[in-house]
Design a protein around this motif. Structure first.
Motif, PDB file in Angstrom:
ATOM      1  N   GLN A 164       0.855  -1.178   0.000  1.00  0.00           N
ATOM      2  CA  GLN A 164       0.000   0.000   0.000  1.00  0.00           C
ATOM      3  C   GLN A 164       0.895   1.233   0.000  1.00  0.00           C
ATOM      4  O   GLN A 164       2.011   1.188   0.498  1.00  0.00           O
ATOM      5  N   LYS A 209       1.793   6.884   3.791  1.00  0.00           N
ATOM      6  CA  LYS A 209       1.046   8.124   3.978  1.00  0.00           C
ATOM      7  C   LYS A 209       1.877   9.129   4.765  1.00  0.00           C
ATOM      8  O   LYS A 209       2.530   8.763   5.741  1.00  0.00           O
ATOM      9  N   ASP A 226       3.419   7.287   7.876  1.00  0.00           N
ATOM     10  CA  ASP A 226       2.789   6.012   8.206  1.00  0.00           C
ATOM     11  C   ASP A 226       3.245   5.041   7.122  1.00  0.00           C
ATOM     12  O   ASP A 226       2.862   5.184   5.955  1.00  0.00           O
ATOM     13  N   GLN A 277       2.417   2.107   6.444  1.00  0.00           N
ATOM     14  CA  GLN A 277       1.397   1.215   5.895  1.00  0.00           C
ATOM     15  C   GLN A 277       1.896  -0.229   5.765  1.00  0.00           C
ATOM     16  O   GLN A 277       1.570  -0.931   4.814  1.00  0.00           O
TER      17      GLN A 277
END
Length: 162
Positions: free
Chosen positions: A62, A65, A77, A79
């Motif tokens: 993913q 962020k 983040d 992820q």
């Protein structure tokens, strides 16, 4: 065993791409692993490739962020991405913040083992800046008289432009 660096790089990139990493990401991870070998840190080098390849196969990637973003700071983040990729992005982000503001402080979470911290601070030093990196680890050390591990090794690295 001796193997040419370019052959080692090619093999590593090919394995990681076959497991689903992009060419760019496979190159980043490979560069960190090979650099650890070249610096005499085999515990953070190619011995980690099978585990990394398995992890890449098991988890779809993913996008990371940016959860906090300031002139001189950022929080990423990860992820659950590979720590190698999160660490690389954190170092690039710190360089960008420091280039604009004179200082760059970047934190990251939701990630995994990032390999040799010296790699990331060397990126910062190569950009002409002082770099420091720290991370936490799972408890592996049993204190004197204890029966369970409660302490981590929590590495710290620093680099200075030369």
């Amino acid at each position: 065993m001796r193997i040419l660096e370019e052959h080692l790089r090619g093999l590593s990139v090919r394995i990681l791409e076959e497991r689903g990493l992009s060419d760019e990401d496979a190159g980043i991870v490979t560069d960190i692993l090979v650099e650890a070998e070249l610096r005499g840190r085999p515990t953070h080098g190619m011995i980690r490739l099978p585990g990394i390849a398995d992890r890449v196969s098991e988890r779809p990637r993913q996008a990371m962020k940016l959860v906090r973003d300031g002139a001189a700071y950022a929080l990423i983040d990860g992820q659950e991405n590979l720590g190698y990729l999160v660490g690389h992005r954190a170092a690039r982000t710190a360089i960008g913040r420091a280039d604009r503001s004179g200082v760059g402080l970047v934190g990251a979470h939701n990630t995994s083992h990032c390999g040799m911290l010296g790699y990331y601070v060397s990126m910062i030093a190569d950009a002409g800046m002082v770099g420091m990196a720290m991370c936490n680890t799972n408890p592996r050390i049993v204190p004197h008289g204890g029966v369970e591990p409660v302490l981590g090794t929590n590495p710290i690295a620093a680099a200075f432009p030369a």
